[in-house]
Motif scaffolding. Sequence first.
Motif, short mmCIF file in Angstrom:
data_model
loop_
_atom_site.label_atom_id
_atom_site.label_comp_id
_atom_site.label_asym_id
_atom_site.label_seq_id
_atom_site.Cartn_x
_atom_site.Cartn_y
_atom_site.Cartn_z
N ASP A 22 0.81 -1.22 0.00
CA ASP A 22 0.00 0.00 0.00
C ASP A 22 0.85 1.27 0.00
OD1 ASP A 22 0.88 -0.50 2.60
OD2 ASP A 22 -0.89 0.41 3.52
N GLN A 23 2.17 1.12 0.04
CA GLN A 23 3.06 2.28 0.03
C GLN A 23 3.98 2.30 -1.19
OE1 GLN A 23 4.99 3.09 3.85
NE2 GLN A 23 3.67 1.51 4.74
N ALA A 32 17.47 -0.11 1.26
CA ALA A 32 18.86 -0.37 1.65
C ALA A 32 19.05 -0.12 3.14
CB ALA A 32 19.80 0.51 0.83
N ALA A 33 18.49 0.97 3.66
CA ALA A 33 18.62 1.28 5.08
C ALA A 33 17.94 0.22 5.94
CB ALA A 33 18.03 2.66 5.37
N GLN A 34 16.88 -0.34 5.44
CA GLN A 34 16.14 -1.37 6.18
C GLN A 34 17.05 -2.54 6.56
OE1 GLN A 34 12.75 -1.06 6.73
NE2 GLN A 34 12.44 -3.02 7.71
N PHE A 35 18.00 -2.85 5.69
CA PHE A 35 18.87 -4.00 5.91
C PHE A 35 20.35 -3.61 6.06
CE2 PHE A 35 15.25 -5.52 3.30
CZ PHE A 35 14.68 -6.37 4.24
N GLU A 36 20.60 -2.30 6.21
CA GLU A 36 21.97 -1.78 6.31
C GLU A 36 22.84 -2.25 5.15
OE1 GLU A 36 23.54 -2.68 10.20
OE2 GLU A 36 22.22 -1.23 11.17
N LEU A 37 22.32 -2.05 3.95
CA LEU A 37 23.02 -2.43 2.73
C LEU A 37 23.47 -1.17 1.98
CD1 LEU A 37 20.56 -5.19 1.47
CD2 LEU A 37 22.72 -5.50 2.68
N PRO A 38 24.53 -1.27 1.20
CA PRO A 38 24.95 -0.13 0.38
C PRO A 38 23.88 0.15 -0.69
CG PRO A 38 26.67 -1.83 0.49
CD PRO A 38 25.45 -2.41 1.11
N PRO A 39 23.32 1.36 -0.73
CA PRO A 39 22.24 1.65 -1.68
C PRO A 39 22.58 1.40 -3.15
CG PRO A 39 22.42 3.40 -0.06
CD PRO A 39 23.59 2.48 0.16
N GLU A 40 23.76 1.80 -3.58
CA GLU A 40 24.10 1.62 -4.99
C GLU A 40 24.23 0.15 -5.36
OE1 GLU A 40 24.06 3.65 -7.68
OE2 GLU A 40 23.14 4.97 -6.19
N LEU A 151 7.93 -3.19 9.29
CA LEU A 151 7.09 -2.07 8.88
C LEU A 151 7.31 -0.85 9.77
CD1 LEU A 151 3.79 -3.94 7.97
CD2 LEU A 151 5.48 -2.95 6.41
N ALA A 152 7.45 -1.06 11.08
CA ALA A 152 7.70 0.06 11.99
C ALA A 152 9.05 0.71 11.68
CB ALA A 152 7.66 -0.41 13.44
N PHE A 153 10.06 -0.09 11.42
CA PHE A 153 11.38 0.43 11.09
C PHE A 153 11.33 1.23 9.79
CE2 PHE A 153 15.74 0.30 9.52
CZ PHE A 153 16.49 0.54 10.67
N TYR A 154 10.65 0.68 8.79
CA TYR A 154 10.52 1.35 7.50
C TYR A 154 9.83 2.70 7.67
CZ TYR A 154 9.56 2.02 2.54
OH TYR A 154 9.51 2.54 1.26
N GLU A 155 8.81 2.75 8.49
CA GLU A 155 8.09 4.02 8.75
C GLU A 155 9.01 5.03 9.39
OE1 GLU A 155 5.09 5.11 7.78
OE2 GLU A 155 5.04 3.24 6.64
N ARG A 156 9.84 4.60 10.35
CA ARG A 156 10.78 5.52 11.01
C ARG A 156 11.79 6.08 10.02
NH1 ARG A 156 10.73 1.55 15.10
NH2 ARG A 156 12.83 0.87 14.53
N LEU A 157 12.16 5.29 9.01
CA LEU A 157 13.10 5.75 8.00
C LEU A 157 12.53 6.91 7.19
CD1 LEU A 157 14.40 2.35 6.62
CD2 LEU A 157 15.69 3.99 7.99
N GLY A 158 11.23 6.95 7.06
CA GLY A 158 10.58 8.00 6.26
C GLY A 158 10.42 9.30 7.00
#
Length: 159
Positions: A22-23, A32-40, A151-158
């Motif tokens: 829904d998002q 990337a931040a969700q899993f602490e991965l390099p974005p590129e 989902l809570a972590f993803y929301e905090r990232l935004g």
Amino acid sequence: MKMSEGVEWGLHCCVLLHWLEDQWPAPTARLAAQFELPPEYLKKRLQTLVRAGILESIPGAQGGYQLARTPDRITLMDVVAAMDGREDAFRCTEIRQRGAGAEANPAEFKRPCGISSAMRRAELAWRRELAATTLADVIAETPAPARRRALAFYERLGN
């Protein structure tokens, strides 16, 4: 069978994208931040899934990724093949025909050796299991707290 980290990253991103339906679209940076991965690096891996028809990429400032198919139509084998290719894990190079085998009658080598046959059976079983398991199956086995936490972590990232 050794799989690349990209397989794990891709599968986890697909699960998260399902939860975020829904998002959509989900931006690369937040995934990337969700899993602490390099974005590129993650972006390159996700583009591989786009080319395989597993994800869709939405361009632009509000763009990102979303699933291209429902989870019941995405198998683990789809993701593995997209990320790591379809090449056989075991490649018989017929070393039995070298050294002492060079002196053997060529008729001995018309059929694959027992090692090659056993490795092929094992790989086929592995591939069948991955092809029989869908993203929906994996999602169904995921504990509810993992979904809520993600989902809570993803929301905090935004924010």
